[in-house]
Design an enzyme around this catalytic site. Structure first.
Site, PDB file in Angstrom:
ATOM      1  N   ARG A 164     -14.204   5.058 -17.529  1.00 45.65           N
ATOM      2  CA  ARG A 164     -13.610   6.122 -17.745  1.00 45.65           C
ATOM      3  C   ARG A 164     -12.102   5.746 -16.947  1.00 45.65           C
ATOM      4  NH1 ARG A 164     -18.202   9.842 -17.597  1.00 45.65           N
ATOM      5  NH2 ARG A 164     -18.083  10.899 -19.604  1.00 45.65           N
ATOM      6  N   GLY A 183     -19.436  -3.845 -13.797  1.00 45.35           N
ATOM      7  CA  GLY A 183     -20.621  -3.195 -13.208  1.00 45.35           C
ATOM      8  C   GLY A 183     -21.572  -3.359 -14.277  1.00 45.35           C
ATOM      9  N   HIS A 184     -21.638  -3.028 -15.503  1.00 44.13           N
ATOM     10  CA  HIS A 184     -22.773  -3.248 -16.457  1.00 44.13           C
ATOM     11  C   HIS A 184     -23.073  -4.678 -16.511  1.00 44.13           C
ATOM     12  CE1 HIS A 184     -20.340   0.037 -18.592  1.00 44.13           C
ATOM     13  NE2 HIS A 184     -21.415   0.597 -18.616  1.00 44.13           N
TER      14      HIS A 184
END
Ligand code: PAF
Length: 283
Positions: free
Chosen positions: A189, A38-39
């Site tokens: 997470r 995602g990053h």
């Protein structure tokens, strides 16, 4: 090539100033590290819109409440640096707490209307920490363009409004959610989940997909759709709903007939890990 690691605000500003003098366009991706796909998608997007790319890695203590996961938040700086190198990032801003919140620190930035809604209900101090650190990072990095993820839709909206309200000369781009192959939204997470919790966490994506399908088929009764989502999620014993919200995507107030774009946002505890996910529905 390894990115330059910069750890003081002064050095970062000097680097950006030198680049700007050379006519470079600076793209920026603020992160808390432990980078995942995602990053990396945010970094690629930033690079598409700039000639120099800065990533910040800083686990910002002011956006965690006492008892949240600040201390156990995953960290792996060397791996992050390697990933940034592979993505062509030129500089990594990596400050410590004494740089960002030195003794006597006392100034905060917060959005007076959106910070208390949705995630702000169960995390009342969270967005004040986010806007404060992002405003500080913007002043330090001085980017032309900054990229945030749609996964944190409320955060992205709050940052957009902050940039408008405080006259930051920065273009904000919001990049789409990146999902695992089975649909789970990527998040640092996710690593807290046991294998069984990871399986049950799919209930978020499944209920989003189901609702998207019903919406496309013309179903508009939000109360009924909300009930169905709750029933589906609560059928998974590891899952506990924090909120299910259909809100106007610009105001985060409950969706009405005049909402052009509706944000369906979910927050669900899976075990003790709080996961969020969302989708945009158009009228
Ligand atoms: O989205 C995040 O990782 C954080 O909230 C951010 C924007 C880096 C601020 O600490």
């Amino acid at each position: 090539m390894k990115p330059e690691v910069i750890s003081t605000p002064e050095a970062m500003r000097a680097r950006s100033a030198a680049w700007r003098k050379n006519g470079e366009r600076i793209g920026f991706v603020p992160t808390m590290g432990y980078l995942h796909e995602g990053h990396l998608s945010l970094i690629r997007e930033a690079r598409r819109h700039s000639t120099r790319c800065v990533v910040s890695i800083y686990v910002n203590p002011t956006q965690f409440a006492p008892g949240e996961d600040l201390d156990k938040y995953p960290r792996d700086f060397e791996r992050d640096l390697q990933l940034c190198a592979e993505e062509g990032v030129q500089a990594v801003f990596f400050p410590d707490d004494t740089m960002m919140y030195p003794e006597g620190y006392q100034t905060y930035v917060y959005n007076a209307s959106l910070s208390g809604l949705l995630c702000g209900q169960s995390r009342p101090t969270h967005f004040k920490g986010v806007t404060t650190i992002v405003a500080k990072l913007f002043n330090i990095v001085q980017p032309d363009v900054a990229v945030f993820g749609q996964k944190d839709a409320q955060q992205a909206l709050i940052i957009r409004n902050m940039v408008r309200d405080l006259h930051f000369p920065i273009e904000i781009i919001v990049a789409p959610i990146v999902r695992e192959s089975d649909g789970l939204a990527m998040s640092s997470r996710n690593r807290y989940l046991t294998a069984e919790q990871r399986r049950q966490a799919l209930a978020l994506y499944q209920s989003i997909r189901q609702t998207e399908t019903e919406w496309q088929n013309g179903r508009r009764d939000i109360a009924g759709l909300t009930r169905n989502i709750r029933t589906h999620i609560e059928a998974h014993p590891a899952c506990r709903v924090d909120y299910i919200a259909f809100v106007d995507a610009r105001t985060l107030q409950p969706a009405t007939e005049s909402s052009r774009e509706i944000l369906l946002a979910l927050a669900v505890y899976v075990g003790s890990t709080r996961l969020i996910d969302n989708t945009l529905l158009t009228r």
